[in-house]
Design a protein around this motif. Structure first.
Motif: not given
Length: 555
Positions: A61-68, A204-209, A211-213, A219-223
């Motif tokens: 999967x090239x990009x797991x961030x659902x927003x991107x 979730x805002x605090x967790x998301x940010x 991760x380097x903003x 990028x990883x399962x724990x991110x």
């Protein structure tokens, strides 16, 4: 995505490397609007609680961030680990997700969603603020989300994304922790379908940010923080990832499978051998493999997934900027011969762009009413058009043209078929460049190609989800095509409340696409696959490439 396959969202080479998996069987042909059925009720045998299965994702999967993300490979994972306000049901229609109910204003421009008591995988509550933050992040100009335009249906969304409006003017309002109000800029009768799409899944805002903003989110399962029926418990890049049942999911008691292992096998022979060895439960098949298995007494099945496959032409290319050259390329291929001789399945030749599963304003097939065919197989005028195009460009001979695609054996075979057709019918030399999936996506996004084999499946069932692709500023328009009249019609469709007038503009958009040819349609895809007979309840519909929400192992 179905993105939703890039559906894409999802290129042809990706689709050829991805494995079609599922348990539905249908003999429907393009033009019908019934989704592929599931076999969840095809047996009287009881379902076993628990169990582990293995399927093939096909590639990393090239990009797991659902927003991107914009591709169907990532979407197949995201569908299981995230959940939006709505989700798609067994019949492909929207049902409650994190939102347990909603109310719509009489003018259809305001929706109020009531959230259920749902949790993130860390045990914290999911709130309306999480959705507001996610939607605004999608629309922020600096996010550079290719799907930001889907948020333009929200009041103030386009203005905010283009730097002409303020964040506080975007029509997403938190009424209380469990109530979210969305005010629309324009009519969107498909809003509930749209909100099930991955671009509108929450973070979730605090967790998301942290991760380097957000740059490293996914990028990883724990991110990642998860709110779907599964979490990613391990991820070995370019090899496999493992989904484990999420105990914090609001409907965890209804999720039967404990674990889903998703492999990333690209070679078609390895795929089949792995299935025969009993090491994998669902695999997609090539046409040759279907013939082989039928000879062994096995019964592969197929269905139409709602995707259209086509060539994208870079209209800024020195050769492909010429319309007659593009017409020649579109007409100098034999779609039927490609399907029967290479794909060897039930795919159908495409002579228009929008897939036949997409509705018109009366609930029929849009493709059936739009006036196709627009292009021909083995067009006798193709060679003359090619020579005319060269003359218009001041060329005696065409330069070599590069076509890019994925680095799988099946992708190479398909690309070679068209390379030979263009050489034979036009005398055009086409070089083939096969790339890892992410590298190909990057070249498409950066418009560093001449021709690419691509595929698209709508993000929701409306023709505009196909036809807005070629609007000048659309993030998924890789072709450099720009037509002010086309852009104006897209705006008209997006703002028109009258169904008949809207449909007239949609038909005009299809005709312009097939006249200007920034793309050339090839086929409407059918998928062949075979499954472990004990695996039941897998859903495959238009908009849901793989959905294991209702899957179980028969006792």
């Amino acid at each position: 995505m179905k993105k939703r396959i890039l559906m894409v969202a999802t290129s042809l080479a990706l689709a050829l490397s991805m494995l079609a998996t599922g348990c539905g069987k249908t003999d429907k042909t393009p033009g019908t609007n019934t989704p592929a059925p599931t076999d969840a009720a095809a047996t009287n045998a009881p379902a076993a609680a628990g169990g582990k299965i293995t399927i093939n994702l096909g590639s990393e999967p090239p990009r797991m961030n659902p927003i991107l993300s914009t591709d169907s490979t990532s979407g197949n994972v995201q569908r299981h680990v995230f959940e939006g306000l709505t989700k798609l049901g067994k019949d492909g229609k929207p049902i409650p997700g994190v939102a347990e109910k909603w109310e719509k204003s009489t003018d259809g421009l305001k929706y109020t969603f009531t959230l259920r008591d749902a949790k993130w995988s860390d045990g914290s509550a999911i709130t309306a603020d999480d959705f507001k933050y996610s939607f605004l992040t999608l629309l922020k100009k600096d996010t550079a989300a290719e799907y930001a335009y889907l948020g333009y249906y929200i009041k103030g969304g386009e203005a905010f994304n283009t730097g002409k409006g303020k964040e506080e003017d975007v029509g997403v309002k938190v009424l209380d922790p469990k109530k979210l109000e969305i005010t629309l800029e324009k009519p969107a009768p498909f809003l509930l379908d749209l909100l099930a799409f991955h671009a509108f899944m929450p973070v979730k805002k605090d967790f998301y940010e942290k991760q380097d903003g957000g740059k490293k989110y996914g990028a990883e399962a724990n991110q990642m923080l998860y709110n779907g029926p599964y979490t990613i418990s391990s991820w070995k890049h370019e090899d496999n990832l493992v989904l484990t049942k999420n105990p914090n999911y609001w409907n965890a008691k209804e999720i039967k499978l404990d674990e889903v292992k998703m492999m990333m096998i690209k070679d078609s022979n390895t795929i089949l051998n792995t299935f025969k060895a009993g090491e994998i439960d669902m695999v997609g098949l090539t046409g040759d493999q279907v013939t082989l298995l039928k000879g062994e007494g096995k019964t592969p099945v197929n269905y139409y997934d709602g995707s259209t496959w086509y060539f994208e032409f870079n209209t800024a290319d020195p050769l492909l900027k010429n319309l007659n050259i593009r017409k020649a390329l579109a007409g100098a291929i034999d779609r039927n011969a490609f399907i029967s001789g290479v794909l060897k399945n039930n795919s159908k030749p495409a002579y228009s762009f929008t897939n036949p599963v997409i509705f018109d304003d009366k609930g029929g097939s849009f493709a059936a009413t739009v006036g196709a065919p627009f292009v021909k197989d083995n067009d006798p005028e193709a060679k003359a058009l090619f020579e005319k195009g060269l003359k218009e460009l001041g060329l005696d001979k065409a330069p070599k043209v590069e076509m890019i695609g994925d680095d799988t054996d099946t992708a190479r075979k398909n690309m070679q078929a068209f390379q030979e057709m263009w050489k034979k019918n036009l005398g055009l030399e086409v070089t083939l460049t096969n790339l890892p999936f992410q590298a190909r996506l990057d070249r498409m996004t950066n418009k560093q190609f001449s021709i690419v084999m691509a595929g698209w499946s709508a993000d929701y069932n409306d023709p505009i989800s196909f036809l807005d692709l070629w609007e000048t500023t659309n993030g998924n328009n890789h072709t450099n095509y720009s037509n002010p009249n086309y852009d104006k019609l897209v705006k008209a469709v997006q703002n028109e409340a009258d169904a008949a007038k809207r449909m007239a503009s949609l038909k005009e958009l299809e005709k312009i696409t097939m006249t200007d040819l920034p793309i050339a349609p090839i086929y409407f895809r059918a998928r062949d696959y075979i499954t472990n007979p004990k695996l039941k309840g897998v859903v495959r519909t238009f908009g849901q490439d793989i959905d294991l929400y209702w899957a179980y192992l028969e006792k």
